[in-house]
Design a protein around this motif. Structure first.
Motif, PDB file in Angstrom:
ATOM      1  N   HIS A  20     -33.314   6.255  36.592  1.00 12.97           N
ATOM      2  CA  HIS A  20     -32.875   4.768  38.317  1.00 12.97           C
ATOM      3  C   HIS A  20     -33.782   3.906  38.132  1.00 12.97           C
ATOM      4  O   HIS A  20     -33.760   3.107  38.759  1.00 12.97           O
ATOM      5  N   ALA A  21     -34.314   2.926  36.454  1.00 14.77           N
ATOM      6  CA  ALA A  21     -35.074   1.877  36.624  1.00 14.77           C
ATOM      7  C   ALA A  21     -34.353   0.580  36.592  1.00 14.77           C
ATOM      8  O   ALA A  21     -34.878   0.157  37.338  1.00 14.77           O
ATOM      9  N   ASP A  22     -32.312   0.646  36.574  1.00 13.67           N
ATOM     10  CA  ASP A  22     -32.136   0.441  36.194  1.00 13.67           C
ATOM     11  C   ASP A  22     -31.286  -0.096  37.775  1.00 13.67           C
ATOM     12  O   ASP A  22     -30.657  -0.801  38.167  1.00 13.67           O
ATOM     13  N   GLU A  23     -31.997   0.813  39.072  1.00 14.87           N
ATOM     14  CA  GLU A  23     -31.290   0.377  40.141  1.00 14.87           C
ATOM     15  C   GLU A  23     -31.236  -0.715  41.291  1.00 14.87           C
ATOM     16  O   GLU A  23     -32.632  -0.950  41.321  1.00 14.87           O
ATOM     17  N   ASP A  24     -30.190  -1.222  41.460  1.00 15.24           N
ATOM     18  CA  ASP A  24     -30.733  -2.496  42.162  1.00 15.24           C
ATOM     19  C   ASP A  24     -29.790  -2.568  43.606  1.00 15.24           C
ATOM     20  O   ASP A  24     -30.120  -3.444  44.590  1.00 15.24           O
ATOM     21  N   ASP A  25     -29.224  -1.631  44.211  1.00 15.03           N
ATOM     22  CA  ASP A  25     -28.408  -1.672  45.419  1.00 15.03           C
ATOM     23  C   ASP A  25     -30.022  -1.043  46.508  1.00 15.03           C
ATOM     24  O   ASP A  25     -30.441  -0.216  46.280  1.00 15.03           O
ATOM     25  N   PRO A  26     -30.014  -2.134  47.269  1.00 20.14           N
ATOM     26  CA  PRO A  26     -31.240  -1.130  48.132  1.00 20.14           C
ATOM     27  C   PRO A  26     -30.891   0.278  49.257  1.00 20.14           C
ATOM     28  O   PRO A  26     -31.147   0.727  49.376  1.00 20.14           O
ATOM     29  N   GLU A  27     -29.612   0.280  49.629  1.00 20.64           N
ATOM     30  CA  GLU A  27     -28.802   1.361  50.397  1.00 20.64           C
ATOM     31  C   GLU A  27     -29.751   2.372  49.123  1.00 20.64           C
ATOM     32  O   GLU A  27     -29.918   3.653  49.700  1.00 20.64           O
TER      33      GLU A  27
END
Length: 82
Positions: free
Chosen positions: A47-54
Motif C-alpha cells: 500500500h506504499a503508493d496509496e495516496d487517496d486520504p479516504e
C-alpha cells in the motif's frame, strides 16, 4: 475495545505501522510475533503508493480492527488454556 491504548490516535500510515508492531509484541510466541511483523511490513509495501486520504483512513481502520481481532483470539485461547 482496541488491542492497545492509543488506537484512536492513529492518523497516519507511519503511526499505524508503529502501532501494529507494538501489537505484535503482545503475541505469545516469538515465531508468531515474527510472522505478523512480516505481514505488517508486506502490507505496508503493498500500500506504499496509496495516496487517496479516504482509502488510507479505511486501511487504518481495518488494520486496527484486524489487530484487535487477532489479539482477542489469542487472549481467549490463553484463557481456555489456563
Amino acid at each position: 475495545m482496541p488491542p492497545l491504548p492509543g488506537a484512536e490516535l492513529v492518523q497516519t500510515p507511519v503511526q499505524l505501522y508503529r502501532y501494529l508492531l507494538r501489537c505484535c509484541k503482545q503475541l505469545p510466541a516469538k515465531n508468531i510475533q515474527q510472522h505478523y511483523k512480516h505481514a505488517v511490513r508486506q502490507n505496508f509495501k503493498v500500500h506504499a503508493d496509496e495516496d487517496d486520504p479516504e482509502r488510507i483512513k479505511q486501511i487504518i481502520k481495518r488494520a486496527i480492527e484486524d489487530a484487535d481481532w487477532i489479539l482477542s483470539k489469542v487472549r481467549v485461547h490463553q484463557e481456555l488454556a489456563n
